[in-house]
Each structure stands twice: as C-alpha cells, then as structure tokens.
Design a protein around this motif. Structure first.
Motif: not given
Length: 276
Positions: A245-251
């Motif tokens: 989720g963190l990676a997707r939010a940053l993307e």
C-alpha cells in the motif's frame, strides 16, 4: 451542514486504488515473507517489489530502504539508533521546529543518558542557515536532524546546504520527510542525507506504514531484537500489505504530484484571499 475536512497534513483517507492493491495480501497472499515455503516466497516477492518501487521514487538502492510502522518509528530508529551506535559521541543537533517524533527521543537522550542537545534555530520564515549549523557542530556531534518540510509552517528547508556542512564534519544527517514525500521531489542523493523517514498516511496510504532510508555504509544500532527481518535493523514479521500500500500510494502521489501541487497552490491562494 456537511462537514469539510481540512486536516490532510495530519492524515488522509486511504485511496481506493491503495485499498485494492493491499487487499490480496490480507487473505490470499498471506504468508510470512521470511518463510521458505511458497506462501512465504510469494509474500517476499511482493515485499521486495514494493521496496524497489519506493527506492526508485526517492533515488536510492532497494537495499538502503527499511520498512517500519510509520514516521515516528523511523524517526526514533534514526535518532536513537545513531546515538547507540556511536556512544562516545554525546552531542546532537536538531531543528528547533522539529516534530515531537524527533524532539522527544533527542530529549530522552539528553535527560536520561547525558547527551548534550542543541536546537538549530530558524529565522522568521522558518528556515535554518548552514552558518548557524556549523557553529553548533562539535567534535563529538553524532547526528544532525532537520525536517525537510515543516508540518506547521510549510517551510521547505534547503537541506543540501545543511547536509554539506554535516558531511564536512563527518556527522550523520537525518531528515523527517513525512510531509514532503509525494508532494515535492524527494531525492536522497540530491538532498545529501544519510537517513530519511517517510510514511504513507499523509498521501492517501494506510496508517501504520512507513520506511527509513539508511545510506549504504551508515551503521545504526537496532532499537529492539527478535529476528533477522529488514537486515536486523527492524525485526518483526513484515507488514506486506502495508508495504504494498505504501508503494502504491507513492506511485499515485508521484504521478499526480505536479498537477496536485498546482491545484493546491491555487486553492490556498484563493482561501487566503477570501479570509483576508
């Protein structure tokens, strides 16, 4: 009257795309990423893919990124871990307008362990100067910590000018980038930092997700023990869904960053105009 939420610097709702990205890792791919069986290997693939995504956004190596429970834990690992690693260096400098997640561990070192603590002042605009930092640094300074973007004033520090001073004196430099990540460019090489904290819940990610950048070669003592997870820097079974989720939010934040910045600047200007 329908309420209007204006506290997004404190936290944000979770983007539906983030929820969707995380969902498979609660009930389908639920293995422990440290387990050798297929369930664990599948989880490990998702964890490392997320690490690579975030590393690419902040311009570091995936091996330099460690998952945590959020900005506060990352800040504590940076401040306390640096101090514990180099116990003969008993002086710390932190910005006078830092978040409590930095100020309080620094004050703990001062009150309980005898560290000397200096606060780096800011001017009327909320900015610190490299000249003042150089005056505070001593032979026994172990760490300087200055926030990238301030959560109260919005001041964005010229970190590269401060990290240059710290590097000249062989002092570790940490920045809390919780408020800047996903909103402006955050490039660890360009900033020159040794340690950088980030979290997901300020940018439409889930609460309880975060990471700490630790530059290759920098040694940090762990705050707790119990396993080899995250190279023993942050033991404990990894939150795979949170990392995804963190990676997707940053993307998503990176994709929308320029457009969002322009929109929010326009809204802020209009808001200020209407109330003055």
């Amino acid at each position: 009257m329908e309420p209007i939420y204006l506290d997004h610097n404190a936290t944000t709702p979770v983007d539906p795309e983030v929820v969707e990205a995380m969902a498979p890792y609660w009930n389908d791919t639920y293995g422990n990423a440290s387990s050798a069986h297929s369930f664990g290997r599948d989880a490990k693939v998702a964890l490392e893919r997320s690490r690579e995504t975030i590393a690419g956004i902040i311009n570091c190596q995936p091996s330099e990124l460690y998952f945590t429970s959020g900005g506060t834990e990352s800040d504590n690992i940076a401040v306390l871990g640096a101090a514990y690693q180099y116990p003969k260096r008993k002086h710390i400098v932190v910005g006078s307008t830092e978040h409590h997640a930095v100020i309080e561990p620094a004050e703990y070192l001062h009150r309980q362990l005898g560290y000397e603590l200096d606060l780096l002042p800011v001017d009327s605009g909320g900015f610190s100067s490299p000249e003042q930092l150089e005056q505070l640094i001593r032979d026994d300074t172990v760490l300087v910590s200055v926030m990238h973007a301030n959560n109260e004033t919005g001041a964005i520090q010229n970190l590269s000018s401060l990290t240059e001073i710290a590097r000249k004196h062989d002092v570790l430099f940490h920045t809390d980038a919780v408020q800047s990540i996903g909103k402006i460019v955050v490039d660890v090489k360009e900033l020159g930092v040794d340690l950088l904290s980030l979290t997901g819940h300020k940018i439409y990610g889930a609460k309880g997700t975060g990471a700490l950048f630790i530059r290759q070669g920098v040694k940090i003592a762990p705050l707790f023990y119990g396993g080899a997870h995250e190279k023993k820097r942050r033991p404990g079974t990894e939150n795979v869904a949170g990392a995804v989720g963190l990676a997707r939010a940053l993307e998503i934040a990176e994709k929308r960053r320029e457009a969002d910045f322009a929109k929010l600047t326009r809204l802020a200007d209009e808001f200020t105009t209407r109330i003055t």
